[in-house]
Design a protein around this motif. Sequence first.
Motif, PDB file in Angstrom:
ATOM      1  N   TYR A  47       0.976  -1.139   0.068  1.00 41.47           N
ATOM      2  CA  TYR A  47       0.136  -0.020   0.025  1.00 41.47           C
ATOM      3  C   TYR A  47       0.775   1.238   0.087  1.00 41.47           C
ATOM      4  O   TYR A  47       0.269   2.356  -0.485  1.00 41.47           O
ATOM      5  N   SER A 103      -7.859   6.688   1.477  1.00 43.00           N
ATOM      6  CA  SER A 103      -7.269   5.439   2.078  1.00 43.00           C
ATOM      7  C   SER A 103      -8.320   4.826   2.752  1.00 43.00           C
ATOM      8  O   SER A 103      -8.265   3.461   2.722  1.00 43.00           O
ATOM      9  N   ILE A 147      -9.367   0.912   1.913  1.00 40.76           N
ATOM     10  CA  ILE A 147      -9.344  -0.106   3.177  1.00 40.76           C
ATOM     11  C   ILE A 147     -10.672  -0.916   3.055  1.00 40.76           C
ATOM     12  O   ILE A 147     -10.739  -2.137   3.326  1.00 40.76           O
ATOM     13  N   SER A 170     -10.995  -4.882   2.459  1.00 40.07           N
ATOM     14  CA  SER A 170     -11.636  -5.661   3.463  1.00 40.07           C
ATOM     15  C   SER A 170     -12.825  -6.495   2.850  1.00 40.07           C
ATOM     16  O   SER A 170     -13.097  -7.703   3.573  1.00 40.07           O
TER      17      SER A 170
END
Length: 276
Positions: free
Chosen positions: A162, A208, A212, A216
């Motif tokens: 990342y 960001s 995420i 997920s």
Amino acid sequence: MLAYAKLDSPIHRLTGAAKLLFFALWSMGAMITFDTRFLVGFIVFGLVLLKVSRVRLREYSFLLYLIGAFFLLNHVAIYLFSPLEGVKIYGTKHVLLQLPGRYDLTAEQLFYQLNIALKYLAVIPIAFLFILTTDPGEFAASLNRVKVSYKIAYAVSIALRYIPDIQRDFQNISFSAQARGVDISAKEKLGKRLRNVIGILMPLILSSIERIETISAAMELRGFGRGKRRTWYKDRPFGPGDYGALAFIAVVLAALVWLTIARGSRFYNVFESPLF
């Protein structure tokens, strides 16, 4: 920031697990000894490996500045809180400069802090090598091979992958803001520059977080974490180079331990020389 550099070198061809074990044993050896001769040898060999890897200085120069700042702060703190530590360790006191109180500048203290500096310099090249020459996927597989939970290993892998994305997003947002007249160059006053940078960081943080959540959700839909074990696409068996690297560092570590036990101390005392 540090990121994997895909090159073809003998260091890159080693497996991630071998490099992880090599780095752990190398760091252990640097922590064990205060023998200046061994530490200098560690530094020279680490720099040679860095040259062999063909990793360019610009790949890690920014981190060098940060480490250098921490390095100086650490040495100032050592002297402020324990200015006679070298005298206690080496058992002699050669004053080079008389200062108020207990802050006399001694050759023993300088030599002790020199060894602390050499410890830093011995570990830093190998740490950079490990991060810059190990594919994040293979790094995760190597962590799992040494009995780290695959969930933790995969989280570390995603974090390393990342970093380049965050850098790219920051540059894109920064360029867009500058095109609208937001100045973050040295021409602007410091306070205004900080406010402008914060204005860039907020969209970066929001993007960001969104990424995420996407990652997920994708992992959850694929059932990540349900099994106790998992296989790794990047996992590779050890080769002759891996066994050779591990054998080399094992011999070096064994020699350090033997020398420490035989001498009864981790410290090489240069002040036992007739020169002093």
